[in-house]
Enzyme design. Structure first.
Site, short mmCIF file in Angstrom:
data_model
loop_
_atom_site.label_atom_id
_atom_site.label_comp_id
_atom_site.label_asym_id
_atom_site.label_seq_id
_atom_site.Cartn_x
_atom_site.Cartn_y
_atom_site.Cartn_z
N ILE A 1 -3.85 3.91 1.88
CA ILE A 1 -4.22 4.24 3.26
C ILE A 1 -5.42 5.18 3.31
O ILE A 1 -6.20 5.15 4.26
CB ILE A 1 -3.01 4.80 4.05
N HIS B 1 0.82 -1.20 0.00
CA HIS B 1 0.00 0.00 0.00
C HIS B 1 0.86 1.26 0.00
O HIS B 1 2.01 1.26 0.42
CB HIS B 1 -0.99 0.01 1.18
N CYS B 2 0.25 2.33 -0.51
CA CYS B 2 0.84 3.67 -0.46
C CYS B 2 -0.27 4.59 0.04
O CYS B 2 -1.17 4.14 0.73
CB CYS B 2 1.36 4.08 -1.84
N ARG B 3 -0.21 5.86 -0.28
CA ARG B 3 -1.25 6.77 0.20
C ARG B 3 -2.57 6.57 -0.54
O ARG B 3 -3.61 6.41 0.04
CB ARG B 3 -0.80 8.23 0.10
#
Length: 176
Positions: free
Chosen positions: A89, A60-62
């Site tokens: 996220i 995951h990233c932002r």
């Protein structure tokens, strides 16, 4: 190879069954806000494999854009099933799932650059309008710097902001 995307709820279920969540954002982003229990392997420092003991990995990233744009690289870093957290996220939070925040950490460097650059452009425009037209050069200088940073990957403003007092403390996250 493309990685399948999964919803935050499906990711939560897989994590409960032993999957490992891997945060590929930079250290300053991870220090300020993270999903509890996520392992941190910044994409910029990812060399080779991500050592995990899970039966699956969820990256995951932002927002999900970084992971989707680097899916092939991420897939080659694991020897098990791998997924991308759809929406990153941001979607995790929107689904009402827990995040750990440490507001004592400085804003992410890119946000600091955006705030500083935007402020200087507005200042140059205002001073150029109300004081002296030569102040328009400040806006032009900042714009040229942003073009240079985008073309070369070197951001002088980020380097300068990294020296600011609020950025000098280590960005080690609190245990979540």
């Amino acid at each position: 190879m493309s990685l399948a995307t999964i919803s935050p709820q499906k990711a939560k279920d897989l994590i409960a069954k032993g999957a490992v969540l891997v945060d590929i954002r930079e250290a300053d982003e991870h220090a300020r806000e993270r999903i509890p229990g996520a392992h941190h392997h910044a994409l910029s420092r990812l060399n080779g494999s991500v050592g995990t003991s899970g039966n699956a990995v969820i990256f995951h990233c932002r927002s999900g854009q970084r992971t989707a744009g680097n899916a092939q690289r991420l897939a080659s870093a694991v020897a098990c099933d791998a997924y991308i957290l759809e929406g990153g996220i941001d979607a995790w939070k929107k689904a009402g799932l827990p995040v750990a925040q440490d507001k004592s950490q400085p804003l992410e460097m890119m946000r600091q650059v955006q705030i500083a650059a935007g402020s200087l452009v507005v200042l140059g425009a205002l001073l150029g309008t109300f004081v002296n037209p030569w102040f328009y050069a400040l806006s032009a200088f900042v714009g040229a710097g942003l073009i240079f940073a985008g073309a070369t990957g070197f951001c002088g403003m980020a380097r300068l902001l990294a020296l600011a007092p609020w950025n000098r403390k280590p960005a080690a996250p609190a245990k979540a």
